[in-house]
Motif scaffolding. Sequence first.
Motif, PDB file in Angstrom:
ATOM      1  N   ARG A 159       1.059  -1.323  -0.157  1.00 12.60           N
ATOM      2  CA  ARG A 159      -0.021   0.145  -0.118  1.00 12.60           C
ATOM      3  C   ARG A 159       0.916   1.297  -0.158  1.00 12.60           C
ATOM      4  NH1 ARG A 159      -2.127   0.582   5.308  1.00 12.60           N
ATOM      5  NH2 ARG A 159      -3.629  -1.590   4.351  1.00 12.60           N
ATOM      6  N   LEU A 160       0.080   2.050  -1.215  1.00 14.26           N
ATOM      7  CA  LEU A 160       1.336   3.575  -1.068  1.00 14.26           C
ATOM      8  C   LEU A 160       0.244   4.333  -0.955  1.00 14.26           C
ATOM      9  CD1 LEU A 160       4.471   4.856  -1.647  1.00 14.26           C
ATOM     10  CD2 LEU A 160       3.063   5.368  -4.216  1.00 14.26           C
ATOM     11  N   CYS A 161       1.235   4.689   0.747  1.00 15.12           N
ATOM     12  CA  CYS A 161       0.258   6.555   1.241  1.00 15.12           C
ATOM     13  C   CYS A 161       1.515   7.511   0.939  1.00 15.12           C
ATOM     14  CB  CYS A 161       0.004   6.218   2.559  1.00 15.12           C
ATOM     15  SG  CYS A 161       1.109   5.719   3.792  1.00 15.12           S
ATOM     16  N   LYS A 162       0.814   8.813   1.561  1.00  8.89           N
ATOM     17  CA  LYS A 162       2.073  10.345   1.382  1.00  8.89           C
ATOM     18  C   LYS A 162       2.342   9.859   2.389  1.00  8.89           C
ATOM     19  CE  LYS A 162      -0.794  13.179  -0.913  1.00  8.89           C
ATOM     20  NZ  LYS A 162      -1.590  14.168  -1.112  1.00  8.89           N
ATOM     21  N   GLY A 163       2.621   9.460   3.326  1.00  8.19           N
ATOM     22  CA  GLY A 163       2.742   9.925   4.799  1.00  8.19           C
ATOM     23  C   GLY A 163       2.796  10.665   5.761  1.00  8.19           C
ATOM     24  N   ALA A 164       2.396  10.490   6.817  1.00 11.60           N
ATOM     25  CA  ALA A 164       1.452  11.315   8.238  1.00 11.60           C
ATOM     26  C   ALA A 164       2.487  11.765   8.911  1.00 11.60           C
ATOM     27  CB  ALA A 164       0.228  10.293   8.733  1.00 11.60           C
ATOM     28  N   TYR A 224      -4.991  -4.449  -8.062  1.00 18.15           N
ATOM     29  CA  TYR A 224      -5.243  -2.825  -7.688  1.00 18.15           C
ATOM     30  C   TYR A 224      -6.052  -2.575  -7.060  1.00 18.15           C
ATOM     31  CZ  TYR A 224      -7.721  -1.037 -11.218  1.00 18.15           C
ATOM     32  OH  TYR A 224      -8.934  -1.236 -11.671  1.00 18.15           O
ATOM     33  N   GLU A 225      -6.176  -1.629  -5.812  1.00 19.34           N
ATOM     34  CA  GLU A 225      -7.189  -1.157  -5.210  1.00 19.34           C
ATOM     35  C   GLU A 225      -7.400   0.415  -4.643  1.00 19.34           C
ATOM     36  OE1 GLU A 225      -7.406  -2.987  -0.538  1.00 19.34           O
ATOM     37  OE2 GLU A 225      -6.646  -4.377  -2.731  1.00 19.34           O
ATOM     38  N   ASN A 246     -11.781  -1.730  -7.907  1.00 20.58           N
ATOM     39  CA  ASN A 246     -11.764  -2.023  -6.076  1.00 20.58           C
ATOM     40  C   ASN A 246     -11.318  -0.638  -5.895  1.00 20.58           C
ATOM     41  OD1 ASN A 246     -11.852  -4.704  -6.940  1.00 20.58           O
ATOM     42  ND2 ASN A 246      -9.689  -4.818  -7.646  1.00 20.58           N
ATOM     43  N   MET A 247     -12.295  -0.675  -4.223  1.00 22.31           N
ATOM     44  CA  MET A 247     -12.475   0.230  -3.145  1.00 22.31           C
ATOM     45  C   MET A 247     -12.068  -0.468  -2.549  1.00 22.31           C
ATOM     46  SD  MET A 247     -11.921   3.239  -3.172  1.00 22.31           S
ATOM     47  CE  MET A 247     -12.300   3.710  -1.500  1.00 22.31           C
ATOM     48  N   THR A 248     -11.324   0.212  -1.362  1.00 26.21           N
ATOM     49  CA  THR A 248     -10.887  -0.266  -0.317  1.00 26.21           C
ATOM     50  C   THR A 248     -11.024   0.834   1.229  1.00 26.21           C
ATOM     51  OG1 THR A 248     -10.260  -2.651  -0.988  1.00 26.21           O
ATOM     52  CG2 THR A 248      -9.956  -1.971   1.514  1.00 26.21           C
TER      53      THR A 248
END
Length: 282
Positions: A159-164, A224-225, A246-248
């Motif tokens: 899972r790739l996120c921006k980062g928090a 992917y999702e 696909n949506m999660t």
Amino acid sequence: MSSIPFYAKKFVSGINIEEAFATVERLNEKNICVTLDLLGENITEQKQAIKFVEEYDILLKKISEKKLNCYVSIKLTMLGLDIDFDFCYNNLSQIMRVADHYEIRVALDMEGTQYTERTIAIYERAAKEFKYIEIVLQAYLLRTEADIERVLTANGRVRLCKGAYKEPAELALKKMPIIVENYKKLIQKLLTQGQRVCIASHDDDIIEFCMDFIEKNHIPNEKYEFQMLYGMREKTWSRIREKGHNMTVYVPYGVQWQAYYARRLSERKENVFFVLKNLFKS
């Protein structure tokens, strides 16, 4: 009755499995998958970590029994990463044996940079033993491009996120436009070479970019999702799903909701703006 106050209930589904499952079932009815996060982190006592292992085992079994379209996310500091590396890995292994048995995915959430290397090392080790393990990477970290190579070599599930988290400039990109451009660069490689990629973003620019890239490159649906946080942009979840993607939704729950809620807002000033901005976006 839930003890979570109104201001947090929008983002935290409840304090127990029953309340969390009510949210999962509601989203499943809309053909939306869920990843459940049992809240807790930075455990310093072995007994506490073992208790969380037992709770995750129960959670996985109940997901299977109810046949929910749902998997789980977990933080390694909940399993004792602050106590001992091998102790943490053994705890994760117990959870993964149950997850593999029921064929339920387990995503290792990424925490601050003091845990990045150990989290990836545990993921790499687990990927040799277990099928349904995956990991979260953060696009704003300078090291992430190299870390992607390690993930692709392991099992390519990410899972790739921006980062928090608030990180120093020597470790992380600081300006949002640059982070967005780096995200786009990294996600292209993951979508073409990864086994399963979660596009975790509320950013319209990133979402539209990924949809266009997926269409132009004929990326198979099962690879992917898209993923968003519970309580954020619910109409967008439905629009993404209606377009055939696909949506999660990432759904946290648990008695430690207050620490989670406060920490997410206090880590970076941008988080407060992010929450307020997305409250008014659909």
